[in-house]
Motif scaffolding. Structure first.
Motif, PDB file in Angstrom:
ATOM      1  N   VAL A   1      -2.688 -17.131  15.925  1.00 31.21           N
ATOM      2  CA  VAL A   1      -4.055 -17.032  15.412  1.00 31.21           C
ATOM      3  C   VAL A   1      -4.340 -18.271  14.585  1.00 31.21           C
ATOM      4  CG1 VAL A   1      -5.678 -15.672  14.050  1.00 31.21           C
ATOM      5  CG2 VAL A   1      -3.885 -14.524  15.365  1.00 31.21           C
ATOM      6  N   SER A   2      -5.466 -18.933  14.859  1.00 32.30           N
ATOM      7  CA  SER A   2      -5.826 -20.140  14.122  1.00 32.30           C
ATOM      8  C   SER A   2      -7.140 -19.932  13.381  1.00 32.30           C
ATOM      9  CB  SER A   2      -5.968 -21.326  15.085  1.00 32.30           C
ATOM     10  OG  SER A   2      -7.272 -21.348  15.663  1.00 32.30           O
ATOM     11  N   GLY A   3      -7.446 -20.865  12.490  1.00 36.79           N
ATOM     12  CA  GLY A   3      -8.754 -20.879  11.857  1.00 36.79           C
ATOM     13  C   GLY A   3      -8.829 -20.117  10.552  1.00 36.79           C
ATOM     14  N   PRO A   4     -10.030 -20.068   9.964  1.00 34.89           N
ATOM     15  CA  PRO A   4     -10.199 -19.494   8.624  1.00 34.89           C
ATOM     16  C   PRO A   4      -9.824 -18.031   8.485  1.00 34.89           C
ATOM     17  CG  PRO A   4     -12.096 -20.844   9.216  1.00 34.89           C
ATOM     18  CD  PRO A   4     -11.272 -20.702  10.451  1.00 34.89           C
ATOM     19  N   ALA A   5      -9.886 -17.255   9.569  1.00 29.92           N
ATOM     20  CA  ALA A   5      -9.559 -15.825   9.455  1.00 29.92           C
ATOM     21  C   ALA A   5      -8.093 -15.534   9.724  1.00 29.92           C
ATOM     22  CB  ALA A   5     -10.436 -15.007  10.403  1.00 29.92           C
ATOM     23  N   ALA A   6      -7.317 -16.544  10.088  1.00 34.34           N
ATOM     24  CA  ALA A   6      -5.882 -16.325  10.309  1.00 34.34           C
ATOM     25  C   ALA A   6      -5.245 -15.812   9.026  1.00 34.34           C
ATOM     26  CB  ALA A   6      -5.219 -17.621  10.756  1.00 34.34           C
ATOM     27  N   GLY A   7      -4.477 -14.748   9.146  1.00 31.09           N
ATOM     28  CA  GLY A   7      -3.839 -14.150   7.981  1.00 31.09           C
ATOM     29  C   GLY A   7      -4.718 -13.209   7.192  1.00 31.09           C
ATOM     30  N   SER A   8      -5.955 -13.011   7.634  1.00 29.55           N
ATOM     31  CA  SER A   8      -6.867 -12.105   6.934  1.00 29.55           C
ATOM     32  C   SER A   8      -6.352 -10.671   6.968  1.00 29.55           C
ATOM     33  CB  SER A   8      -8.253 -12.169   7.582  1.00 29.55           C
ATOM     34  OG  SER A   8      -9.075 -11.097   7.147  1.00 29.55           O
ATOM     35  N   ASP A   9      -6.648  -9.934   5.910  1.00 29.13           N
ATOM     36  CA  ASP A   9      -6.311  -8.512   5.895  1.00 29.13           C
ATOM     37  C   ASP A   9      -6.985  -7.775   7.046  1.00 29.13           C
ATOM     38  OD1 ASP A   9      -4.757  -8.851   3.648  1.00 29.13           O
ATOM     39  OD2 ASP A   9      -6.284  -8.121   2.246  1.00 29.13           O
ATOM     40  N   LEU A  10      -8.100  -8.296   7.542  1.00 31.25           N
ATOM     41  CA  LEU A  10      -8.827  -7.655   8.637  1.00 31.25           C
ATOM     42  C   LEU A  10      -8.088  -7.781   9.967  1.00 31.25           C
ATOM     43  CD1 LEU A  10     -12.442  -8.882   7.776  1.00 31.25           C
ATOM     44  CD2 LEU A  10     -11.511  -6.582   7.456  1.00 31.25           C
ATOM     45  N   LEU A  11      -7.030  -8.614  10.014  1.00 35.63           N
ATOM     46  CA  LEU A  11      -6.282  -8.826  11.259  1.00 35.63           C
ATOM     47  C   LEU A  11      -4.852  -8.294  11.186  1.00 35.63           C
ATOM     48  CD1 LEU A  11      -7.388 -12.462  12.216  1.00 35.63           C
ATOM     49  CD2 LEU A  11      -8.356 -10.286  12.979  1.00 35.63           C
ATOM     50  N   LYS A  12      -4.475  -7.705  10.077  1.00 37.68           N
ATOM     51  CA  LYS A  12      -3.096  -7.256   9.910  1.00 37.68           C
ATOM     52  C   LYS A  12      -2.897  -5.851  10.483  1.00 37.68           C
ATOM     53  CE  LYS A  12      -2.393 -10.048   5.741  1.00 37.68           C
ATOM     54  NZ  LYS A  12      -2.155 -10.039   4.276  1.00 37.68           N
ATOM     55  N   THR A  13      -1.728  -5.651  11.124  1.00 40.94           N
ATOM     56  CA  THR A  13      -1.353  -4.335  11.643  1.00 40.94           C
ATOM     57  C   THR A  13       0.117  -4.090  11.328  1.00 40.94           C
ATOM     58  OG1 THR A  13      -0.584  -5.092  13.821  1.00 40.94           O
ATOM     59  CG2 THR A  13      -2.947  -4.687  13.580  1.00 40.94           C
TER      60      THR A  13
ATOM     61  N   GLY B   1     -16.799 -24.760   7.981  1.00 43.82           N
ATOM     62  CA  GLY B   1     -15.445 -24.871   7.438  1.00 43.82           C
ATOM     63  C   GLY B   1     -14.946 -23.521   6.987  1.00 43.82           C
ATOM     64  N   THR B   2     -14.688 -23.393   5.700  1.00 42.80           N
ATOM     65  CA  THR B   2     -14.243 -22.110   5.140  1.00 42.80           C
ATOM     66  C   THR B   2     -15.331 -21.451   4.302  1.00 42.80           C
ATOM     67  OG1 THR B   2     -13.303 -23.241   3.203  1.00 42.80           O
ATOM     68  CG2 THR B   2     -11.837 -22.857   5.081  1.00 42.80           C
ATOM     69  N   GLU B   3     -16.567 -21.966   4.413  1.00 38.65           N
ATOM     70  CA  GLU B   3     -17.670 -21.446   3.592  1.00 38.65           C
ATOM     71  C   GLU B   3     -18.597 -20.560   4.416  1.00 38.65           C
ATOM     72  OE1 GLU B   3     -21.569 -23.039   1.046  1.00 38.65           O
ATOM     73  OE2 GLU B   3     -20.357 -24.429   2.245  1.00 38.65           O
ATOM     74  N   SER B   4     -18.761 -19.330   3.980  1.00 42.86           N
ATOM     75  CA  SER B   4     -19.736 -18.443   4.617  1.00 42.86           C
ATOM     76  C   SER B   4     -21.146 -18.862   4.220  1.00 42.86           C
ATOM     77  CB  SER B   4     -19.496 -16.996   4.190  1.00 42.86           C
ATOM     78  OG  SER B   4     -20.591 -16.171   4.582  1.00 42.86           O
ATOM     79  N   LEU B   5     -22.044 -18.906   5.189  1.00 48.26           N
ATOM     80  CA  LEU B   5     -23.445 -19.213   4.941  1.00 48.26           C
ATOM     81  C   LEU B   5     -24.326 -17.988   5.141  1.00 48.26           C
ATOM     82  CD1 LEU B   5     -23.558 -22.698   6.728  1.00 48.26           C
ATOM     83  CD2 LEU B   5     -23.140 -22.193   4.316  1.00 48.26           C
ATOM     84  N   VAL B   6     -23.694 -16.822   5.232  1.00 47.07           N
ATOM     85  CA  VAL B   6     -24.409 -15.559   5.414  1.00 47.07           C
ATOM     86  C   VAL B   6     -24.328 -14.770   4.117  1.00 47.07           C
ATOM     87  CG1 VAL B   6     -24.590 -13.433   6.752  1.00 47.07           C
ATOM     88  CG2 VAL B   6     -23.822 -15.545   7.859  1.00 47.07           C
ATOM     89  N   PRO B   7     -25.437 -14.565   3.437  1.00 43.43           N
ATOM     90  CA  PRO B   7     -25.412 -13.860   2.155  1.00 43.43           C
ATOM     91  C   PRO B   7     -24.742 -12.492   2.263  1.00 43.43           C
ATOM     92  CG  PRO B   7     -27.567 -14.847   2.512  1.00 43.43           C
ATOM     93  CD  PRO B   7     -26.808 -14.997   3.794  1.00 43.43           C
ATOM     94  N   GLY B   8     -23.871 -12.218   1.306  1.00 50.88           N
ATOM     95  CA  GLY B   8     -23.252 -10.904   1.224  1.00 50.88           C
ATOM     96  C   GLY B   8     -22.056 -10.713   2.117  1.00 50.88           C
ATOM     97  N   MET B   9     -21.651 -11.743   2.873  1.00 57.47           N
ATOM     98  CA  MET B   9     -20.486 -11.620   3.748  1.00 57.47           C
ATOM     99  C   MET B   9     -19.531 -12.770   3.460  1.00 57.47           C
ATOM    100  SD  MET B   9     -22.143 -10.437   7.424  1.00 57.47           S
ATOM    101  CE  MET B   9     -20.567  -9.924   8.122  1.00 57.47           C
TER     102      MET B   9
END
Length: 683
Positions: free
Chosen positions: A233-245, A441-449
């Motif tokens: 898994v690559s990119g900013p979400a790699a290692g996210s809690d949302l991807l752990k099992t 990059g690693t910056e969200s541009l969507v308010p609240g997310m």
């Protein structure tokens, strides 16, 4: 494992309910996942909500250029040797083929041959295919099932060697196994299916340029990637809690890839593929996120969750397993030891296409559609730039960049878009648009997310910023001559509110949108657009449009899916759904996009009954066309197959080939020119 077919009696025309079940998990029978109130052709300002409020609202609504290879879509033009709109593959358009014809039909002066079929052994130790004695172990060493994205790449030099790479979208156990085998071997059936998904890479050889290719068993690049192959898994979400099992507490390694559809070959020689209808493999927990992605809370039709716990998302240990699918994946077909990658920077949705092209700056740009009714069009622009000859550097370009979603605006008054295909007063369906950034990059541009939330739940992020709802965005490809971007919108029979980019109510035949990025720069944030064609059969419908080309002189065409280009900039469109909408076999068409014949549609080939045309590759310099023939005979059952292609047995004939039981076999087919002008509709 008897299937439930909720689309039985509800499909359009002769569309197979089995195809609806297996291909997309009966998407049309379920509530539409996009419950946002996004409106087309006006700016929508996203309010700043907390994540909890946004997801709660969604729940409430739910309840009420390859530069080094000559390949399709990336070859260079020929310095004006032929006029744009001409062609190096001269042919007389074939007549539409009735949906019951069980062969490949090609023009006079051409022949077709299969290169490789489902089950063909690709390693020295792989067993020969035996449809009555399948196993997951054997299938992992054999060519996979329903081939979709396709590329055929020559090594150059004497042009007698090369390789083929394709992905495998889904399986049809009804015609792969007998009822008795499925009942007695439920785990083996799932293991075969998992092994039949993924990718196949095989070496090719031929006697000389222009001759048909054959695949090399035990070639040095031969490889199978399956539903069990580890992916990084690559990119900013790699290692996210949302991807752990439970199986991957790091969130950085995913087991397998599923439902791979259209893709692309990168300028550095790797292959991208979109994980599309992944939702159908998982039993969900009823969360708003699952609802937005079409993951149901009931038992799945495939029943994989009864064999492997990871497909049951109600289990807390695997609650995130579904989040690990729906990505653009990248493989290196020239290195069978390389680890394939899932790129989180490109967002998670039902990816159709992964078309990669270089911007003038050298940034890598990837276009992708989200193949769902009323979902969106996306692109990704890398932060870093391409370095010629540095493959390892280039293989990291998709790890960091900006992810965008498209808004389309029309330039005609809303009252002039009638829903019946009537042209507005200015004589064209056209307008402008902008690419709305979601993550940079690693910056969200969507308010609240957060950044991780935007990338894992990209559909919800795009809802918030007011993306334009489209009619099933399928493949996107770039024209190698003009740089324009072409978008195939397959259909949307449930559209009621129209806009200029989606101007038909009950759009059952689909349409093609042509886009021009500002400054002809693929990294631009604005674009203009127009509709090239509203598909259909002009002899039966007044709701068609072919950019002004006489409608009585075009081949009927419906449900555009995969698209490609030849070296002169002609658009080639493969279809998925003509048996249901037109009563015809699915087909491959050439479309002229510039000059006095702009909008001219000419049918080049038709695939066998019940089959879909996928992955067109146009090697016009080599007098060759390649297609992946997916799900032939899909509407049959074991012992009552509606097709036995490519064995070419007569209709109603025996189900034996020699001493073996016959079954239809998805295959990659090459079409080549022959000497003379004889009819060559069968191999």
């Amino acid at each position: 494992m008897k299937r439930l077919l909720p689309m039985l009696g509800h499909t359009r025309g002769n569309r197979s309910p089995i195809t609806c079940d297996l291909k997309c998990g009966n998407a049309c029978s379920h509530p539409e996942p996009n419950t946002s109130d996004n409106e087309s052709f006006r700016d929508i300002v996203s309010a700043v909500f907390s994540r909890r409020a946004a997801l709660g609202g969604a729940a409430g609504i739910t309840g009420a250029l390859v530069v080094s290879h000559v390949t399709a879509g990336t070859a260079a033009a020929d310095n004006g040797t032929f006029p744009l709109g001409g062609g190096k593959l001269p042919f007389e358009a074939i007549a539409p083929v009735p949906r019951t014809v069980d062969t490949v039909t090609v023009p006079r002066g051409y022949r077709w041959d299969p290169i490789i079929r489902w089950g063909d052994p690709i390693f020295a130790d792989a067993p020969d295919f035996d449809v009555e004695n399948q196993s997951g172990v054997a299938q992992a060493r054999q060519f996979g099932y329903n081939c979709d994205y396709l590329n055929v790449i020559s090594d150059g030099g004497n042009d007698r060697s090369g390789y083929l790479v394709c992905n495998h979208e889904y399986t049809n156990e009804n015609i792969m196994f007998s009822d008795a085998f499925r009942a007695a071997n439920p785990k083996e059936v799932v293991d075969v299916a998992l092994a039949a998904h993924g990718f196949s890479v095989v070496d090719l050889k031929r006697d000389k340029q222009g001759q048909p290719w054959s695949y090399v068993r035990a070639g040095r690049r031969n490889r199978r990637i399956t539903g069990h192959t580890p992916f990084a898994v690559s990119g900013p979400a790699a290692g996210s809690d949302l991807l752990k099992t439970a199986d991957d507490p790091t969130g950085t390694v995913v087991e397998g890839t599923l439902n791979n559809c259209a893709g692309g070959t990168t300028p550095w020689g790797t292959v991208l593929s979109g994980e599309e209808n992944f939702n159908q493999y998982f039993r969900g927990n009823g969360s708003p996120e699952h609802a937005r992605y079409g993951i149901g809370s009931g038992a799945t039709g495939r029943g994989w969750e009864t064999v492997y716990d990871r497909f049951d998302l109600r289990n807390a240990e695997y609650a995130n397993e579904g989040n690990r699918f729906g990505w653009i994946v990248e493989i290196d077909p020239e290195d069978p030891t390389s680890t394939p990658v899932k790129h989180t920077a490109l967002g998670r949705f039902k990816h159709e296409a992964g078309t990669c092209v270089l911007a003038p700056s050298g940034q890598a740009v990837v276009y992708s559609g989200d193949d769902e009714r009323h979902d969106y069009v996306y692109k990704f622009v890398s932060s870093r730039t391409f370095i010629e000859g540095d493959k390892e550097h280039n293989k990291r370009l998709l790890e960091d960049g900006t992810l965008y979603v498209a808004r389309y605006h029309g330039n005609s008054p809303a009252a002039e878009i009638t829903g019946n295909g009537d042209l507005p007063a200015d004589g064209a369906f056209d307008g402008h648009g902008e690419w709305v950034p979601l993550v940079r990059g690693t910056e969200s541009l969507v308010p609240g997310m957060s950044t991780e939330e935007v990338l894992v739940f990209t559909r919800l992020a795009a809802d918030r910023v007011g993306a334009t709802k489209m009619d099933r965005p399928e493949d996107l490809e770039t024209n190698p001559v003009t740089g324009k971007v072409y978008l195939a919108l397959t259909n949307n029979s449930r559209r009621t509110a129209v806009d200029e980019a989606n101007p038909l109510t009950a759009n059952r035949d689909g349409h093609i949108v042509e886009m021009v990025e500002a400054g002809n720069d693929h990294a631009a944030e604005t674009f203009s657009w127009n509709i090239l064609m509203l598909c259909g059969d002009p002899s039966r419908s007044t709701r068609t449009y072919f950019s002004g080309y006489p409608a009585d002189k075009v081949s009927p065409i419906s449900c555009p899916d995969n698209i490609a280009f030849d070296s002169l900039g002609n658009l080639w469109i493969s279809t998925d759904g003509q048996p249901g909408t037109l009563g015809l076999c699915d087909a491959l068409h050439k479309v002229t996009v510039d000059g006095p014949n702009r909008g001219r549609v000419e049918q080049f080939l038709a695939v066998p009954r019940d089959a879909e045309t996928c992955g067109p590759v146009i090697h016009d310099r080599d007098d060759s066309v390649f297609v992946a023939v997916q799900h032939p005979g899909e509407d049959g059952s074991w012992g009552a197959h509606t097709s036995l292609w490519p064995d070419q047995l007569p209709a109603g004939g025996p189900v034996q080939v020699g001493d073996k039981v016959a079954a239809p076999r998805p295959s990659v087919v090459q079409v080549t020119r022959t000497s003379g002008n004889r009819s060559a509709t069968i191999k």
